[in-house]
Design an enzyme around this catalytic site. Structure first.
Site, short mmCIF file in Angstrom:
data_model
loop_
_atom_site.label_atom_id
_atom_site.label_comp_id
_atom_site.label_asym_id
_atom_site.label_seq_id
_atom_site.Cartn_x
_atom_site.Cartn_y
_atom_site.Cartn_z
N ALA A 1 49.71 66.49 76.95
CA ALA A 1 48.50 66.75 77.73
C ALA A 1 48.15 68.18 77.67
CB ALA A 1 48.65 66.35 79.24
N THR B 1 49.39 73.67 77.48
CA THR B 1 49.60 72.62 76.86
C THR B 1 50.93 72.01 77.12
OG1 THR B 1 48.00 73.09 75.28
CG2 THR B 1 49.19 71.40 74.76
N ASP C 1 48.24 74.63 93.76
CA ASP C 1 47.34 73.96 93.00
C ASP C 1 47.76 72.44 92.94
OD1 ASP C 1 45.18 73.46 91.61
OD2 ASP C 1 46.44 73.97 89.42
#
Length: 684
Positions: free
Chosen positions: A25, A31, A141
């Site tokens: 992903a 990455t 997050d």
């Protein structure tokens, strides 16, 4: 024919240890690759930071610290961090590889979910977050993309601290905020400040999506979405999904309140609320299929449909622009775009007006290309063109003046005006280390004041001065009131003191008098303390109640009654069971009480109450009194009769033609009770 470009990291050995196999992903900061740890021979998820972050030394340093903090967290609901490092400008993080998909995939495919499934999923997310919050870690997050759903069905939270590391690297909380606008808590938008309550807000948004399949705020530019988090409450779930219990709205509202102080304190508190809600509901409610209110076509088009789609939510936004949006003024980018659009529209309108002011060319007298043929017409055309050029010059000058004025105002606002002040970030109840780092990142100077607090754990921030949200100048000092933990007091020994003295001893020690009981005591005089609730160790929090028990003196005991006629063994058992003991035991003949049975009992001391250990004297029967049978052999029958009669014995005579006793039964010397019969045998 287009040829796919191979990822340059696939097939490489990173840091001499991690062999990269395939890209899994890609996100806003990194990455992720499937790799093999060749040293330990196990699969790992290798997160490689993007080049622009890896080139920033401050990010690498911050990333290293955040990764080390995350690596200390061991919990089944959190993706384990194995290793971090940098090699040939490649900054990486080696994590536990979880085969499966993300919660975003599950939401996109299946949401809205049943209430029971939604609560089960958010419970697993909160379980991992609660462990992190207990360890002093804030995620910053939280979103479905950062929750992995393994093939085993277990949920695990990933990427702790990376948004914080990236935000700090890009300029700190005062310049650029990196996060996911759909999940940003209002305080993150306004000030870039965060603690456990920011994660709680994001978890509340995730729960909203699980229940409705929709984001509470969607559509528009990132700054607009962020502004809606600041200016609007998260909608009630029941507005979209009627029929849910009221507790669902209360749960989501408690997690997503715009004021951090009105939210659940951390994920652990929210987790308890989720479990309490689920336990209070029947299976028919938990398993009921979801039914949503349909969106209007306009709303659906504005937010991209009713379902939350899989997408990359991570953006980097200037906090100043977000503040502008929150205050209701356009962002600088929006102002520039609006000004350019207005200018183009005005120019087009002016050009159309100038063209309409020109005389139309005469068809008969037109020259080549349709231009006027005579001098007057040429002059008119030339004048029109000059008018347009003058108008354009005027507009350009006016636009430049506006831009210069706006730029000057912006410079003034950020250097001397109201935007030069900083909002004190919320750091309660974070750790001292994280609070100091947050303040320094905001260009504020932390000082520490330690104080005792019964409710806040040692090392965590109780409050700040100025308080969170207050606006101060850069470089201002912010006092962190940090807990030393509860103030502990040694418990004094109370044994042997009277009640007044014991109460005073507790108060002098900074403790409180608890419940005072009374009990019997064989050793402690009446009115003195026998025992206390707490011993000297461990010490207690100041003000803790300590109870104690005072003596009522020796316990009075009533001696057993009606012992007469009972066997000595039974009487002894009754006396000892009552807490007494058998004292002196006398024996005597008794014609009515059987042998070895009690004739009488008397307490020693006599009169008054008896107490444990006092004695009871007994008189025990030896049976009726007895006489010793004399030897009657050789005596005459008349003489024997006289002797037996004197001993109250009965005579039975068996004669053989004589009057002299030749034999007797019982034998001489036998003890006989009065009235017993003696047989005498006579002969000549």
């Amino acid at each position: 024919m287009t040829t796919a470009v191979k990822d340059p990291l696939v097939g490489r050995l990173i840091d001499g240890r991690y062999l990269v196999h395939d890209r899994i992903a890609s996100g806003g900061m990194a990455t992720v690759y499937l790799a093999t740890d060749t040293r330990l021979e196990r699969p790992v998820a290798l997160k490689v930071m993007h080049t622009h972050l890896a080139a920033d030394a401050s990010f690498v340093a911050r990333f290293t610290r955040e990764a080390r903090s995350a690596a200390r967290l061991s919990h089944p609901g959190v993706v384990s961090v194995y290793d971090q490092g940098a090699s040939d400008s490649t900054v990486y993080l080696a994590m536990e590889y979880i085969p499966g998909r993300t919660l975003r995939d599950l939401v996109a495919a299946s949401a809205p979910l049943t209430l029971g499934d939604s609560l089960d999923l958010i419970e697993e997310v909160l379980d991992g977050l609660a462990a992190a919050h207990a360890a002093g870690l804030v995620h910053r997050d939280v979103k479905p993309e950062n929750v992995l759903v393994g093939d085993d069905g277990r949920l695990r939270v990933a990427d702790f601290g990376l948004a914080r590391a990236a935000t700090t690297a890009t300029g700190g909380a005062t310049s650029t905020l990196i996060g996911t606008v759909g999940y940003l808590a209002p305080e993150l938008v306004l000030d870039g400040a965060s603690d456990e309550r920011a994660d709680v807000y994001a978890a509340g948004v995730v729960l909203y999506e699980l229940l409705t399949g929709r984001a509470p705020f969607a559509g528009g530019a990132p700054a607009q979405v962020a502004f809606r988090h600041v200016s609007q409450d998260v909608p009630l779930v029941s507005d979209v999904r009627p029929g849910l219990p009221p507790g669902v709205d209360e749960l989501v509202a408690g997690a997503t309140h715009r004021e951090p102080d009105h939210r659940f304190r951390d994920a652990g508190v929210m987790l308890e609320q989720v479990r309490d809600l689920r336990d209070s509901l029947p299976d028919t409610v938990l398993d009921a299929p979801p039914a949503l209110v349909p969106q209007s076509p306009a709303v659906a088009a504005a937010v991209g449909g009713t379902r939350v789609q899989s997408r990359d939510h991570v953006v980097a936004l200037p906090v100043g622009e977000l503040r502008d949006a929150a205050s209701g003024t356009p962002t600088r980018a929006e102002t520039r775009a609006h000004t350019r659009a207005e200018t183009r529209a005005e120019l087009r309108e002016q050009e159309r007006g100038a063209t309409r002011a020109l005389p139309r060319p005469s068809p008969a007298g037109s020259g080549p290309l349709g231009l006027p043929a005579d001098d007057d017409e040429r002059s008119a055309a030339t004048g029109g063109r000059r008018s347009r050029r003058k108008l354009l010059l005027v507009l350009v000058a006016a636009l430049a003046a506006v831009l210069l004025a706006g730029g000057g105002a912006a410079v003034w606002a950020y250097t001397a005006g109201p935007l030069s002040k900083l909002a004190v970030p919320g750091v309660v109840p974070g750790t001292l280390d994280s609070a100091e780092q947050t303040l320094r990142a905001r260009e504020l100077v932390p000082t520490v004041d330690y104080q005792y607090d019964d409710d806040v754990a040692a090392g965590r921030v109780i409050s700040t001065d100025p308080a969170a949200g207050a606006r101060v100048d850069k470089g201002s000092t912010v006092t962190l009131h940090v807990s030393r933990g509860a103030q502990l007091r040694a418990v004094p020994s109370l044994t042997g003191l009277d009640q007044d003295a014991a109460s005073k001893a507790l108060q002098d020690a900074g403790l409180a008098v608890g419940t005072v009981d009374q009990d019997w005591s064989e050793t402690v005089p009446e009115g003195l303390v026998i025992r206390q609730q707490w011993g000297p160790n461990p010490p207690l929090k100041a003000g803790t109640e300590v109870g104690f028990t005072t003596s009522k003196g020796r316990e009075p005991i009533t001696a057993p009654t009606d012992l007469t006629g009972k066997s000595l063994a039974d009487a002894t058992k009754e006396i000892t069971d009552a807490g007494l003991k058998v004292g002196k035991t006398d024996r005597q003949n008794d014609d009515t009480v059987p042998k070895d049975s009690v004739i009488s009992a008397a307490a020693d001391p006599s009169g008054g109450d008896l107490h444990r250990g006092d004695a009871v004297d007994l008189v025990v029967s030896d049976g009726p009194s007895q006489v010793q049978l004399q030897d009657m052999t050789g005596k005459s029958l008349d003489e024997a009769k006289g002797l037996l009669s004197a001993q109250d014995l009965q005579l039975n005579v068996i004669q053989f033609f004589g009057t002299r006793v030749v034999k007797q039964d019982p034998a001489p010397g036998t003890l006989l009770a009065p009235g017993s019969t003696v047989t005498l045998y006579t002969a000549p």
